[in-house]
Design a protein around this motif. Structure first.
Motif, PDB file in Angstrom:
ATOM      1  N   LYS A 105       0.844  -1.201   0.000  1.00 39.02           N
ATOM      2  CA  LYS A 105       0.000   0.000   0.000  1.00 39.02           C
ATOM      3  C   LYS A 105       0.878   1.250   0.000  1.00 39.02           C
ATOM      4  O   LYS A 105       1.777   1.380   0.837  1.00 39.02           O
ATOM      5  CB  LYS A 105      -0.909  -0.008   1.228  1.00 39.02           C
ATOM      6  N   ILE A 106       0.598   2.140  -0.949  1.00 39.16           N
ATOM      7  CA  ILE A 106       1.346   3.395  -0.984  1.00 39.16           C
ATOM      8  C   ILE A 106       0.493   4.478  -0.324  1.00 39.16           C
ATOM      9  O   ILE A 106      -0.622   4.761  -0.775  1.00 39.16           O
ATOM     10  CB  ILE A 106       1.704   3.789  -2.436  1.00 39.16           C
ATOM     11  N   LEU A 107       1.012   5.026   0.758  1.00 37.59           N
ATOM     12  CA  LEU A 107       0.272   6.039   1.505  1.00 37.59           C
ATOM     13  C   LEU A 107       0.902   7.420   1.289  1.00 37.59           C
ATOM     14  O   LEU A 107       2.094   7.515   1.006  1.00 37.59           O
ATOM     15  CB  LEU A 107       0.291   5.718   2.997  1.00 37.59           C
ATOM     16  N   ALA A 108       0.092   8.462   1.422  1.00 38.55           N
ATOM     17  CA  ALA A 108       0.631   9.826   1.330  1.00 38.55           C
ATOM     18  C   ALA A 108       1.496  10.064   2.561  1.00 38.55           C
ATOM     19  O   ALA A 108       1.005   9.991   3.672  1.00 38.55           O
ATOM     20  CB  ALA A 108      -0.507  10.836   1.277  1.00 38.55           C
ATOM     21  N   TYR A 109       2.790  10.320   2.347  1.00 36.79           N
ATOM     22  CA  TYR A 109       3.676  10.489   3.507  1.00 36.79           C
ATOM     23  C   TYR A 109       3.636  11.911   4.017  1.00 36.79           C
ATOM     24  O   TYR A 109       4.230  12.248   5.027  1.00 36.79           O
ATOM     25  CB  TYR A 109       5.115  10.066   3.173  1.00 36.79           C
ATOM     26  N   ILE A 110       2.912  12.776   3.276  1.00 34.93           N
ATOM     27  CA  ILE A 110       2.744  14.176   3.688  1.00 34.93           C
ATOM     28  C   ILE A 110       1.379  14.597   3.150  1.00 34.93           C
ATOM     29  O   ILE A 110       0.958  14.115   2.094  1.00 34.93           O
ATOM     30  CB  ILE A 110       3.908  15.029   3.115  1.00 34.93           C
ATOM     31  N   TYR A 140      -6.158   5.158  -6.080  1.00 35.40           N
ATOM     32  CA  TYR A 140      -7.339   5.619  -5.347  1.00 35.40           C
ATOM     33  C   TYR A 140      -7.576   7.123  -5.455  1.00 35.40           C
ATOM     34  O   TYR A 140      -8.475   7.652  -4.835  1.00 35.40           O
ATOM     35  CB  TYR A 140      -7.204   5.235  -3.871  1.00 35.40           C
ATOM     36  N   VAL A 141      -6.716   7.834  -6.194  1.00 35.30           N
ATOM     37  CA  VAL A 141      -6.866   9.289  -6.274  1.00 35.30           C
ATOM     38  C   VAL A 141      -6.947   9.726  -7.730  1.00 35.30           C
ATOM     39  O   VAL A 141      -6.596   8.971  -8.633  1.00 35.30           O
ATOM     40  CB  VAL A 141      -5.666  10.000  -5.601  1.00 35.30           C
ATOM     41  N   PHE A 183      -3.099   8.923   3.706  1.00 33.51           N
ATOM     42  CA  PHE A 183      -4.218   8.546   2.835  1.00 33.51           C
ATOM     43  C   PHE A 183      -3.724   7.490   1.850  1.00 33.51           C
ATOM     44  O   PHE A 183      -2.626   7.580   1.315  1.00 33.51           O
ATOM     45  CB  PHE A 183      -4.726   9.781   2.092  1.00 33.51           C
ATOM     46  N   LEU A 184      -4.553   6.463   1.598  1.00 36.11           N
ATOM     47  CA  LEU A 184      -4.162   5.394   0.675  1.00 36.11           C
ATOM     48  C   LEU A 184      -4.224   5.916  -0.758  1.00 36.11           C
ATOM     49  O   LEU A 184      -5.295   6.230  -1.274  1.00 36.11           O
ATOM     50  CB  LEU A 184      -5.098   4.183   0.861  1.00 36.11           C
ATOM     51  N   ILE A 185      -3.046   6.035  -1.402  1.00 32.25           N
ATOM     52  CA  ILE A 185      -2.976   6.582  -2.758  1.00 32.25           C
ATOM     53  C   ILE A 185      -3.119   5.475  -3.798  1.00 32.25           C
ATOM     54  O   ILE A 185      -3.867   5.591  -4.760  1.00 32.25           O
ATOM     55  CB  ILE A 185      -1.623   7.307  -2.985  1.00 32.25           C
ATOM     56  N   ALA A 186      -2.363   4.401  -3.617  1.00 34.56           N
ATOM     57  CA  ALA A 186      -2.357   3.337  -4.623  1.00 34.56           C
ATOM     58  C   ALA A 186      -1.984   2.016  -3.982  1.00 34.56           C
ATOM     59  O   ALA A 186      -1.450   1.978  -2.873  1.00 34.56           O
ATOM     60  CB  ALA A 186      -1.363   3.680  -5.736  1.00 34.56           C
ATOM     61  N   GLU A 187      -2.306   0.947  -4.703  1.00 35.13           N
ATOM     62  CA  GLU A 187      -2.001  -0.376  -4.172  1.00 35.13           C
ATOM     63  C   GLU A 187      -1.263  -1.183  -5.230  1.00 35.13           C
ATOM     64  O   GLU A 187      -1.616  -1.146  -6.406  1.00 35.13           O
ATOM     65  CB  GLU A 187      -3.316  -1.060  -3.790  1.00 35.13           C
ATOM     66  N   ILE A 188      -0.246  -1.914  -4.799  1.00 36.46           N
ATOM     67  CA  ILE A 188       0.536  -2.739  -5.718  1.00 36.46           C
ATOM     68  C   ILE A 188       0.093  -4.186  -5.553  1.00 36.46           C
ATOM     69  O   ILE A 188      -0.224  -4.630  -4.449  1.00 36.46           O
ATOM     70  CB  ILE A 188       2.049  -2.603  -5.405  1.00 36.46           C
TER      71      ILE A 188
END
Lengths: 126, 514
Positions: free
Chosen positions: A59-64, A109-110, A120-125
């Protein structure tokens, strides 16, 4: 299992210990430190504490917190580690979010222009 | 011009400046439920004691048509006066003049009174009510803030510095209060933040009101930036006056000694602490049963309430109390309570205030959130502050003192001058339940009835180790005392400890785990 044990112990503890502060309406609750359960009040901060969530590397989350300025790739694309996925603009800095490892981008997801909060969950691999 | 006329002219000039931003602006200030800067100074200082300086200072901005504007006193009032008959330095930002914005002359007035307070060794009181930097003055305004921060740091530990937030205090401006010793806030009036709600909304998309972001309650309960919370400006001023009854005027003096008084009779020291170590009580009542007239001034009452800090008098002399609070989170140490106690210990040490530590804690708060928030680094601050302090350091162990918590709470090993313990004290490496489970693991698991065996072993351990006598046998405790003897023991221990002379290794300064 460890969790249910703690809860069970805590409940038992509350039942077993006569609580003067409950009688006085002081709203005491059980708190376990090591093997002992204490009768005490909680602070707001303690009640609102966040429980640990293990990190899912897919899961790629917004780090900021920031704005999704541009998305470079489409869902389903196979990408290599380091490939750019999108630009997350925050505090006037254009941050390129890249693939952490080789893989297929399962879902984004955006969309461009979205404002996202931190984590926030941006994308999923896949 | 005849002399009389010149005097009249002076009076007229003064009256003009006294109006600050003018009648309308004053009405607006009052309508917000706020006093004006001048009213605040009058309310805080002894009657008719205020002497004002730099009344006729004018701003020196020459851009954006600023040269055409008159800003009375450049938006800040400075001077000296007295509180309890002793001199103090004070500045008050005047929101009615250009929103109390800070320009270079405004800053120069503040730094002038700061220089006086350090040079003449008097407490500094700063009343903050300002929209922030005066944008028209650009970098000169920033320079002004820097000069103020530098002086706050220089004066730190030499004179007491008090910040009163009575309006907005935003952006870089917040760092002057943050560098001072005590910050006072008033509900619905004080606002402190680095970046305001508007910036947060445009940059991050998060919506929040000024009150929720940096209101008085937020700083009193959540951030710990504020030390005293009041519901009105009047209450705030009486809190400041009260605090000053406990403080020395500089680091080379002792606090004012008052007439000794016995504690009030309704605080009975023998009936506050329950025997069962798992049961709570309010440790502040133990303090009240020890101090003169049962008068205890608590600091940061609403933040990290699992530790209690504050001032009281014993036999007329000021004492700083640091106490675990079993009523809240069983009195554990954690990130916030460590920060709270450590800074207070350093204040007491800098200003010759003896420290009394009342111990009753089960250890440190377990949890991933605590570990990841750096409880190691923050917890270390308590060890550092106690070890470094050379003022009289007296410890009374009321009940539990387990593990690392025992060491941290001004133990003998951190060079406490005297350590006393009540007969109810349990000084042990951990609680009896935990210790029995580890030491007698084999006996418990192999027993026919493990639960019965566990209970038996816990009792056995309690009998042997959950008492003050094991530590007393090693000399870690100087004396096991009855609760009723505590005040007399403290009085004597402080008196003799004030005579001590101890040196520290030569160094420029230590590096505390900030």
């Amino acid at each position: 299992m460890a969790n249910s044990k703690t809860v069970k112990q805590a409940k038992a503890g509350k039942k077993n210990i006569p609580s003067p502060c409950d009688e006085k309406g002081m709203n005491c609750k059980p708190l376990q430190i090591e093997e002992t359960i204490y009768n005490t009040q909680y602070t707001k901060k303690f009640e609102n504490r966040k429980f640990y969530q293990p990190v899912d590397p897919n899961k790629i989350l917004a780090y900021i917190p920031g704005t999704i300025l541009k998305i470079f790739v489409k869902e389903g694309t196979v990408l290599k580690a380091g490939d750019s996925i999108l630009i997350l603009e925050a505090m006037k800095m254009r941050n390129v979010v890249t693939m952490p490892f080789n893989g297929k981008l399962r879902k984004i997801y955006v969309k461009e222009g979205d404002i996202v909060a931190k984590n926030f969950l941006i994308a999923e691999i896949e | 011009m005849p002399v009389n006329k010149k005097i009249l002219e002076l009076k007229k000039k003064r009256e003009q400046v006294f109006l600050g931003g003018g009648e309308q602006a004053i009405q607006k200030q009052n309508a917000m439920g706020k006093l004006t800067a001048r009213e605040r100074i009058v309310a805080l200082l002894d009657k008719e004691s205020f002497n004002e300086y730099d009344l006729f200072v004018e701003h020196d901005a020459r851009d954006f048509d600023m040269e055409k504007k008159t800003l009375h006193g450049d938006g800040v009032i400075i001077g000296t006066g007295t509180i309890h008959g002793k001199p103090v330095c004070i500045f008050a930002q005047d929101f009615t003049v250009a929103g109390g914005s800070l320009g270079s002359m405004h800053a120069r007035k503040i730094t002038k009174i700061m220089d006086h307070s350090l040079k003449m060794r008097m407490p500094l009181i700063g009343i903050n009510d300002s929209g922030g930097a005066r944008i028209q003055e650009g970098v000169n305004s920033l320079a002004g803030y820097g000069e103020i921060f530098f002086r706050n740091t220089l004066a730190s530990g030499v004179i007491p510095q008090i910040s009163v937030i009575l309006g907005p205090c935003a952006g870089g401006a917040v760092y002057s209060p943050a560098l001072t010793d005590f910050v006072f806030v008033v509900d619905k009036i004080s606002k402190m933040f680095i970046t305001g709600p508007e910036v947060i909304k445009t940059v991050l998309g998060e919506e929040i009101s000024m009150e929720e972001l940096g209101g008085a309650r937020v700083h009193a309960e959540i951030t710990g930036n504020a030390h005293f919370f009041a519901l009105s400006e009047e209450e705030c001023f009486s809190q400041i006056k009260k605090l000053l009854t406990f403080l020395p005027w500089s680091n080379t003096e002792r606090s004012i000694v008052t007439e000794p008084k016995l504690p009030k009779k309704n605080f009975k020291i023998t009936s506050i602490v329950p025997e069962d170590a798992r049961q709570p009580y309010d440790v502040r009542n133990v303090v009240r049963s020890l101090v003169d007239d049962s008068d205890f001034l608590e600091i940061q009452e609403l933040w990290a309430a699992n530790i209690v800090i504050g001032f009281g008098k014993i036999n007329g002399g000021t004492v700083g109390f640091v106490c675990n609070q079993p009523l809240v989170l069983a009195g554990v140490l954690d990130v916030d309570s460590s920060d709270k106690a450590a800074r207070f210990i350093r204040f007491c040490d800098a200003f010759n205030i003896p420290i009394v530590t009342l111990v009753d804690l089960p250890g440190y708060l377990p949890g991933v959130d605590q570990e990841h928030a750096g409880v190691i680094r923050h917890g270390a601050k308590i060890l550092y502050s106690y070890s470094e302090a050379t003022v009289p350091k007296i410890t009374v162990i009321l009940r539990k003192a387990y593990g690392g918590g025992y060491i941290a709470m001004n133990s003998r090993h951190l060079r406490a001058d005297f350590v006393f313990a009540w007969p109810s004290a349990e000084i042990a490496v951990m609680g009896p339940e935990g210790a029995a489970n580890i030491i007698f693991k084999k006996e418990i698991t192999t027993a026919e009835d493990p639960e019965k065996m566990r209970a038996q072993k816990v009792e056995e351990y309690k009998e042997k180790f959950a008492n003050p006598y094991v530590a007393a046998a090693k000399g870690y405790i100087d004396s096991v005392i009855e609760p009723g003897e505590t005040r007399n023991m403290l009085t004597h221990a402080i008196e003799v400890s004030l005579r001590k002379e101890i040196g520290m290794p030569k160094k420029k300064h230590g590096i505390p785990p900030f």
